[in-house]
Design a protein around this motif. Sequence first.
Motif, PDB file in Angstrom:
ATOM      1  N   THR A   1       0.848  -1.185   0.000  1.00 10.89           N
ATOM      2  CA  THR A   1       0.000   0.000   0.000  1.00 10.89           C
ATOM      3  C   THR A   1       0.886   1.239   0.000  1.00 10.89           C
ATOM      4  OG1 THR A   1      -0.109   0.102   2.425  1.00 10.89           O
ATOM      5  CG2 THR A   1      -1.840  -1.159   1.303  1.00 10.89           C
TER       6      THR A   1
ATOM      7  N   LYS B   1      -5.081   4.583   2.729  1.00 14.34           N
ATOM      8  CA  LYS B   1      -4.096   3.716   2.090  1.00 14.34           C
ATOM      9  C   LYS B   1      -4.653   3.174   0.778  1.00 14.34           C
ATOM     10  CE  LYS B   1      -1.634   2.298   6.283  1.00 14.34           C
ATOM     11  NZ  LYS B   1      -0.411   3.046   5.904  1.00 14.34           N
ATOM     12  N   VAL B   2      -3.824   3.233  -0.248  1.00  5.63           N
ATOM     13  CA  VAL B   2      -4.178   2.675  -1.559  1.00  5.63           C
ATOM     14  C   VAL B   2      -3.402   1.376  -1.747  1.00  5.63           C
ATOM     15  CG1 VAL B   2      -3.994   3.015  -4.061  1.00  5.63           C
ATOM     16  CG2 VAL B   2      -4.790   4.887  -2.595  1.00  5.63           C
ATOM     17  N   PHE B   3      -4.122   0.336  -2.071  1.00  2.21           N
ATOM     18  CA  PHE B   3      -3.566  -1.012  -2.226  1.00  2.21           C
ATOM     19  C   PHE B   3      -3.125  -1.231  -3.677  1.00  2.21           C
ATOM     20  CE2 PHE B   3      -4.255  -5.418  -3.513  1.00  2.21           C
ATOM     21  CZ  PHE B   3      -3.665  -6.166  -2.515  1.00  2.21           C
ATOM     22  N   TYR B   4      -2.018  -1.952  -3.865  1.00  2.00           N
ATOM     23  CA  TYR B   4      -1.630  -2.326  -5.230  1.00  2.00           C
ATOM     24  C   TYR B   4      -0.962  -3.685  -5.240  1.00  2.00           C
ATOM     25  CZ  TYR B   4       3.192  -0.762  -4.148  1.00  2.00           C
ATOM     26  OH  TYR B   4       4.446  -0.608  -3.601  1.00  2.00           O
TER      27      TYR B   4
ATOM     28  N   LEU C   1      -3.203  -0.959  -9.296  1.00  2.00           N
ATOM     29  CA  LEU C   1      -3.709  -0.431  -8.036  1.00  2.00           C
ATOM     30  C   LEU C   1      -5.199  -0.683  -7.916  1.00  2.00           C
ATOM     31  CD1 LEU C   1      -3.963   3.494  -8.097  1.00  2.00           C
ATOM     32  CD2 LEU C   1      -4.137   2.051 -10.123  1.00  2.00           C
ATOM     33  N   ASP C   2      -5.704  -0.672  -6.689  1.00  2.00           N
ATOM     34  CA  ASP C   2      -7.134  -0.589  -6.412  1.00  2.00           C
ATOM     35  C   ASP C   2      -7.448   0.886  -6.175  1.00  2.00           C
ATOM     36  OD1 ASP C   2      -7.188  -3.328  -6.499  1.00  2.00           O
ATOM     37  OD2 ASP C   2      -7.687  -3.624  -4.383  1.00  2.00           O
TER      38      ASP C   2
ATOM     39  N   ARG D   1      -9.163   4.269  -4.932  1.00  2.00           N
ATOM     40  CA  ARG D   1      -9.771   4.568  -3.626  1.00  2.00           C
ATOM     41  C   ARG D   1     -11.243   4.149  -3.621  1.00  2.00           C
ATOM     42  NH1 ARG D   1      -7.837  10.678  -1.878  1.00  2.00           N
ATOM     43  NH2 ARG D   1      -5.852  10.687  -2.992  1.00  2.00           N
TER      44      ARG D   1
ATOM     45  N   SER E   1      -8.518  -1.047  -1.195  1.00  2.00           N
ATOM     46  CA  SER E   1      -8.104   0.304  -0.802  1.00  2.00           C
ATOM     47  C   SER E   1      -9.116   0.930   0.149  1.00  2.00           C
ATOM     48  CB  SER E   1      -7.931   1.193  -2.035  1.00  2.00           C
ATOM     49  OG  SER E   1      -6.790   0.805  -2.776  1.00  2.00           O
ATOM     50  N   ASP E   2      -8.625   1.895   0.942  1.00  2.00           N
ATOM     51  CA  ASP E   2      -9.499   2.638   1.838  1.00  2.00           C
ATOM     52  C   ASP E   2     -10.403   3.580   1.038  1.00  2.00           C
ATOM     53  OD1 ASP E   2      -8.202   1.443   3.952  1.00  2.00           O
ATOM     54  OD2 ASP E   2      -6.926   3.168   4.407  1.00  2.00           O
TER      55      ASP E   2
ATOM     56  N   ASP F   1      -3.013   9.608  -7.408  1.00  2.00           N
ATOM     57  CA  ASP F   1      -2.738   8.242  -6.952  1.00  2.00           C
ATOM     58  C   ASP F   1      -2.016   7.444  -8.039  1.00  2.00           C
ATOM     59  OD1 ASP F   1      -4.108   9.048  -4.718  1.00  2.00           O
ATOM     60  OD2 ASP F   1      -5.902   7.844  -5.111  1.00  2.00           O
TER      61      ASP F   1
END
Length: 279
Positions: free
Chosen positions: A11, A19-22, A65-66, A68, A73-74, A89
């Motif tokens: 993230t 937090k952004v997940f990838y 990435l996912d 937001r 991701s949050d 992002d």
Amino acid sequence: MQTLTQPLSATFDVSNGQKVFYRHWKTADSPKAVVVIVHGFNSHSGYYQWTADQLVDSGYEAYALDLRGRGNSDGERFYIEDMNEFVGDVDQLVSIVKATHPGLPVFVLGHSAGGVLSCLYMLAHQDRVNGFICESFAYQVPAPDFAIAVLKGLSHLAPHAHVLKLKNEDFSRDATAVESMNNDPLIAHEVQPTRTVQQLAVADERLKKEFSNIQVPLFIIHGSLDKATKPSGSEFFYKQASSTDKTLKIYEGHYHDMLNDLDKEVVMGDILDWLNQRA
């Protein structure tokens, strides 16, 4: 039988503390280039496992990435307050990629609404990438203009009201892929809020005026039977972009998510050919 490439997951923090997940799919040897994937609606980075496997097999590392509010991701589910934050992002992920792989070519693959977001990214940062693959561009959607206008108006009165639902069955002719979508808790009950629709419409209005500023190498692809977005939007982008290196291909009979559709191997083969000529 091809072995699945297990992605690394991580993230990064964004300005509001979320937090952004990838995901990151690595090659066994030194990669020749990197592809950054930006998903659209009814999706997240997990939908690109097969695509990433093909890229890795061909010597490319892949990141996805996912966005937001989507996937892991949050953020408020499916809500876009300001598309420019999402552009930031994508740029943050590209920065991670460039720091991890200094000197390597970087390409962006954007699908649907992720294609719109990637186009906005190109307007601001095309000097940072070596090419853009735009799949099933959500520049034009099969909805009456008055309906879009109503939703834009509602975005000020009820920005969080969920109003636009896309059918999973419109994404793919592959029954297994549709079943997987129907059983995916991360997109279950996905309906786009009015503010999200408004931000997409505002982005499309801006792009109509600024397509000519895009000069990066382009590969624009669309399915002729896409029910979620119109091939005419991709055709307009192709005509308006100033890129001297640009290709448009309409795939007869294909649906919206061409990399999870029947005959996805044909589409992926064309993407790899295009990348190989530029990496």
